[in-house]
Design a protein around this motif. Sequence first.
Motif, PDB file in Angstrom:
ATOM      1  N   ASN A   1       0.846  -1.190   0.000  1.00  0.00           N
ATOM      2  CA  ASN A   1       0.000   0.000   0.000  1.00  0.00           C
ATOM      3  C   ASN A   1       0.882   1.241   0.000  1.00  0.00           C
ATOM      4  O   ASN A   1       1.973   1.245   0.581  1.00  0.00           O
ATOM      5  CB  ASN A   1      -0.895   0.035   1.245  1.00  0.00           C
ATOM      6  CG  ASN A   1      -1.883  -1.104   1.274  1.00  0.00           C
ATOM      7  OD1 ASN A   1      -2.592  -1.342   0.302  1.00  0.00           O
ATOM      8  ND2 ASN A   1      -1.930  -1.833   2.380  1.00  0.00           N
ATOM      9  N   LYS A   2       0.391   2.294  -0.640  1.00  0.00           N
ATOM     10  CA  LYS A   2       1.124   3.555  -0.593  1.00  0.00           C
ATOM     11  C   LYS A   2       0.168   4.723  -0.722  1.00  0.00           C
ATOM     12  O   LYS A   2      -0.805   4.670  -1.483  1.00  0.00           O
ATOM     13  CB  LYS A   2       2.176   3.622  -1.704  1.00  0.00           C
ATOM     14  CG  LYS A   2       3.138   4.809  -1.537  1.00  0.00           C
ATOM     15  CD  LYS A   2       4.440   4.615  -2.281  1.00  0.00           C
ATOM     16  CE  LYS A   2       5.427   5.727  -1.951  1.00  0.00           C
ATOM     17  NZ  LYS A   2       6.731   5.534  -2.624  1.00  0.00           N
ATOM     18  N   ALA A   3       0.453   5.770   0.040  1.00  0.00           N
ATOM     19  CA  ALA A   3      -0.318   7.013  -0.022  1.00  0.00           C
ATOM     20  C   ALA A   3       0.540   8.075  -0.690  1.00  0.00           C
ATOM     21  O   ALA A   3       1.639   8.393  -0.226  1.00  0.00           O
ATOM     22  CB  ALA A   3      -0.715   7.456   1.385  1.00  0.00           C
ATOM     23  N   PHE A   4       0.043   8.600  -1.806  1.00  0.00           N
ATOM     24  CA  PHE A   4       0.714   9.697  -2.507  1.00  0.00           C
ATOM     25  C   PHE A   4      -0.009  10.985  -2.108  1.00  0.00           C
ATOM     26  O   PHE A   4      -1.193  11.163  -2.419  1.00  0.00           O
ATOM     27  CB  PHE A   4       0.672   9.470  -4.016  1.00  0.00           C
ATOM     28  CG  PHE A   4       1.456   8.256  -4.446  1.00  0.00           C
ATOM     29  CD1 PHE A   4       2.803   8.353  -4.756  1.00  0.00           C
ATOM     30  CD2 PHE A   4       0.840   7.011  -4.532  1.00  0.00           C
ATOM     31  CE1 PHE A   4       3.528   7.233  -5.152  1.00  0.00           C
ATOM     32  CE2 PHE A   4       1.557   5.884  -4.918  1.00  0.00           C
ATOM     33  CZ  PHE A   4       2.899   5.995  -5.232  1.00  0.00           C
ATOM     34  N   ILE A   5       0.696  11.863  -1.424  1.00  0.00           N
ATOM     35  CA  ILE A   5       0.082  13.012  -0.752  1.00  0.00           C
ATOM     36  C   ILE A   5       0.522  14.314  -1.416  1.00  0.00           C
ATOM     37  O   ILE A   5       1.722  14.530  -1.655  1.00  0.00           O
ATOM     38  CB  ILE A   5       0.498  13.034   0.740  1.00  0.00           C
ATOM     39  CG1 ILE A   5       0.183  11.679   1.404  1.00  0.00           C
ATOM     40  CG2 ILE A   5      -0.176  14.172   1.478  1.00  0.00           C
ATOM     41  CD1 ILE A   5       0.928  11.461   2.715  1.00  0.00           C
ATOM     42  N   ALA A   6      -0.448  15.177  -1.698  1.00  0.00           N
ATOM     43  CA  ALA A   6      -0.130  16.485  -2.286  1.00  0.00           C
ATOM     44  C   ALA A   6       0.724  17.294  -1.315  1.00  0.00           C
ATOM     45  O   ALA A   6       0.514  17.275  -0.100  1.00  0.00           O
ATOM     46  CB  ALA A   6      -1.412  17.233  -2.623  1.00  0.00           C
TER      47      ALA A   6
ATOM     48  N   ARG B   1       0.405  -0.891   6.772  1.00  0.00           N
ATOM     49  CA  ARG B   1       1.790  -1.024   6.315  1.00  0.00           C
ATOM     50  C   ARG B   1       2.027  -0.162   5.074  1.00  0.00           C
ATOM     51  O   ARG B   1       2.708  -0.560   4.136  1.00  0.00           O
ATOM     52  CB  ARG B   1       2.116  -2.488   6.018  1.00  0.00           C
ATOM     53  CG  ARG B   1       1.783  -3.480   7.123  1.00  0.00           C
ATOM     54  CD  ARG B   1       2.403  -3.099   8.446  1.00  0.00           C
ATOM     55  NE  ARG B   1       2.364  -4.181   9.429  1.00  0.00           N
ATOM     56  CZ  ARG B   1       2.481  -4.009  10.740  1.00  0.00           C
ATOM     57  NH1 ARG B   1       2.627  -2.782  11.237  1.00  0.00           N
ATOM     58  NH2 ARG B   1       2.469  -5.041  11.565  1.00  0.00           N
ATOM     59  N   SER B   2       1.415   1.017   5.069  1.00  0.00           N
ATOM     60  CA  SER B   2       1.465   1.882   3.896  1.00  0.00           C
ATOM     61  C   SER B   2       2.620   2.871   3.986  1.00  0.00           C
ATOM     62  O   SER B   2       2.775   3.568   4.987  1.00  0.00           O
ATOM     63  CB  SER B   2       0.140   2.650   3.753  1.00  0.00           C
ATOM     64  OG  SER B   2       0.223   3.574   2.695  1.00  0.00           O
ATOM     65  N   ALA B   3       3.411   2.915   2.942  1.00  0.00           N
ATOM     66  CA  ALA B   3       4.409   3.975   2.832  1.00  0.00           C
ATOM     67  C   ALA B   3       3.704   5.239   2.347  1.00  0.00           C
ATOM     68  O   ALA B   3       2.546   5.196   1.916  1.00  0.00           O
ATOM     69  CB  ALA B   3       5.496   3.561   1.847  1.00  0.00           C
ATOM     70  N   SER B   4       4.365   6.379   2.423  1.00  0.00           N
ATOM     71  CA  SER B   4       3.775   7.620   1.934  1.00  0.00           C
ATOM     72  C   SER B   4       4.835   8.441   1.212  1.00  0.00           C
ATOM     73  O   SER B   4       6.030   8.311   1.477  1.00  0.00           O
ATOM     74  CB  SER B   4       3.160   8.431   3.087  1.00  0.00           C
ATOM     75  OG  SER B   4       4.137   8.733   4.064  1.00  0.00           O
ATOM     76  N   GLN B   5       4.364   9.274   0.287  1.00  0.00           N
ATOM     77  CA  GLN B   5       5.277  10.077  -0.518  1.00  0.00           C
ATOM     78  C   GLN B   5       4.585  11.367  -0.918  1.00  0.00           C
ATOM     79  O   GLN B   5       3.424  11.361  -1.343  1.00  0.00           O
ATOM     80  CB  GLN B   5       5.697   9.292  -1.774  1.00  0.00           C
ATOM     81  CG  GLN B   5       6.659  10.038  -2.681  1.00  0.00           C
ATOM     82  CD  GLN B   5       7.106   9.192  -3.862  1.00  0.00           C
ATOM     83  OE1 GLN B   5       6.959   7.964  -3.858  1.00  0.00           O
ATOM     84  NE2 GLN B   5       7.657   9.830  -4.889  1.00  0.00           N
TER      85      GLN B   5
ATOM     86  N   THR C   1       5.109   8.732 -11.445  1.00  0.00           N
ATOM     87  CA  THR C   1       5.541   8.289 -10.118  1.00  0.00           C
ATOM     88  C   THR C   1       4.629   7.183  -9.588  1.00  0.00           C
ATOM     89  O   THR C   1       5.092   6.146  -9.094  1.00  0.00           O
ATOM     90  CB  THR C   1       5.539   9.474  -9.134  1.00  0.00           C
ATOM     91  OG1 THR C   1       6.467  10.466  -9.588  1.00  0.00           O
ATOM     92  CG2 THR C   1       5.913   9.034  -7.730  1.00  0.00           C
ATOM     93  N   ILE C   2       3.317   7.408  -9.696  1.00  0.00           N
ATOM     94  CA  ILE C   2       2.342   6.436  -9.188  1.00  0.00           C
ATOM     95  C   ILE C   2       2.365   5.152 -10.014  1.00  0.00           C
ATOM     96  O   ILE C   2       2.392   4.037  -9.477  1.00  0.00           O
ATOM     97  CB  ILE C   2       0.933   7.062  -9.179  1.00  0.00           C
ATOM     98  CG1 ILE C   2       0.875   8.201  -8.159  1.00  0.00           C
ATOM     99  CG2 ILE C   2      -0.137   6.001  -8.873  1.00  0.00           C
ATOM    100  CD1 ILE C   2      -0.353   9.079  -8.271  1.00  0.00           C
TER     101      ILE C   2
ATOM    102  N   LYS D   1      -5.524  15.668  -4.257  1.00  0.00           N
ATOM    103  CA  LYS D   1      -4.792  15.882  -3.011  1.00  0.00           C
ATOM    104  C   LYS D   1      -4.252  14.595  -2.392  1.00  0.00           C
ATOM    105  O   LYS D   1      -3.306  14.639  -1.603  1.00  0.00           O
ATOM    106  CB  LYS D   1      -5.693  16.593  -1.990  1.00  0.00           C
ATOM    107  CG  LYS D   1      -6.160  17.975  -2.447  1.00  0.00           C
ATOM    108  CD  LYS D   1      -4.989  18.895  -2.743  1.00  0.00           C
ATOM    109  CE  LYS D   1      -5.414  20.200  -3.403  1.00  0.00           C
ATOM    110  NZ  LYS D   1      -4.255  21.016  -3.809  1.00  0.00           N
ATOM    111  N   LEU D   2      -4.849  13.445  -2.741  1.00  0.00           N
ATOM    112  CA  LEU D   2      -4.426  12.195  -2.120  1.00  0.00           C
ATOM    113  C   LEU D   2      -4.780  11.034  -3.038  1.00  0.00           C
ATOM    114  O   LEU D   2      -5.905  10.940  -3.527  1.00  0.00           O
ATOM    115  CB  LEU D   2      -5.131  12.014  -0.761  1.00  0.00           C
ATOM    116  CG  LEU D   2      -4.853  10.723   0.019  1.00  0.00           C
ATOM    117  CD1 LEU D   2      -3.383  10.655   0.435  1.00  0.00           C
ATOM    118  CD2 LEU D   2      -5.751  10.653   1.259  1.00  0.00           C
TER     119      LEU D   2
END
Length: 407
Positions: free
Chosen positions: A115-120, A138-142, A155-156, A182-183
């Motif tokens: 899982n990953k959260a791409f954040i504005a 267990r989500s990374a974020s960027q 990127t995504i 935004k997300l």
Amino acid sequence: MRILIGSFWLVALALTMSEAETNVEALRSVVEAANQFGSSLSQTVIQHNPGNLIMSPLSASIGLVMAACGARENTEAQFRNVLHLPTSESVVTSGYQSLIDNLNNVKDNKLAVANKAFIATDLNLKPSYKDLTEVYFRSASQLVNFTHNKEAVNTINSWAEKNTNNLIKELITPDDIDERTKLVLVNAIYFKGQWKDKFNLKLTRDMPFHTSKVEVKNVPTMYRRGKYKYGDLVDLNAKFVVIPYKGDEFSMVIILPNEIDGLSDVQKKLQNTSLTNILSQGHEEEVNLWLPKFKMESMLKLNDVLKEMGLTDAFSYRANFSATADGTLYISHVIQKAYIEVNEEGSEAAAATAVIESYRMGDIRRPARKFKIDQPFVYYIIKTINDEKESDISLSLFSGSVIEPKI
């Protein structure tokens, strides 16, 4: 003093056991929820997407549950209803934490869940929500600058491709995001399994497959005789076979209608039964099995499907994601892309789901049973999750239907 030390360890052990039992109950709750949601989602998707289909209800479930944890009031209530979630958020979060850890700890085959959260860069994400996704999912974020939408898309998509062994490419397009995005919450699942008993390549040959009552096509069909779990499903007017992968932790379940044109009826009835119920009706016996080779990819836009299922507020001005971030977020897109290939060696499957949130602007032996898969059928790839306290739990990772096998 020795007595006190002994008492301390007894108390600690009792607390640990109690926590373990709670985690098992939470795990069972979220698996049952994921299966219920998956059954409803599959049935609704089928109505909008006739033909060959591969999807991962589990991937959609994980992405949407991550979004649900940041929702409040009626938006949260709709998420819980559609996703069949337990009322306790702690049960949901601890259950998904156990599930994701379980899925990422398999032995004989390859399974990876990420899982990953791409954040504005300009989104004021709540620290509590960021912590929740990182710890329990267990989500990374960027951080991403969505105003540069092509760079953000690359990127995504690169992350999704990497986490599905290069099977899922171009999950989203530049048209799916803009400066209001935004997300983006993304889940990726990759599976590669070897059959417990492989099919002999030399026995594969072209055989007739009835794509309808009036059309027959020759397709490459594998053959093997061996011990398989088989069952007649009287209520569904169908039968099924379970083909295990190496290690018996994963299986492919094939449900074959008794009538050539019976697929739609079987699919409708499947919504009112469970995999556990289906599997309980089978027993192991000697089977002559013919299975077509197939390969397919599906691209699903799930907004309308989810609205039809009752998740309406999240896509509208009524959306309440106040536990996610400051500002008036709503879901602009839910997209899933999935792939599967089935051959003599086994199966390879992958799926990625993106939940995009934006600010709104506005031979001669004893007789064996014949199981010839020569007409449209339903399939699942399932994982058996060992539950030491009760019976094992079966979780559907991928599901779909084959109208015309293609390779």
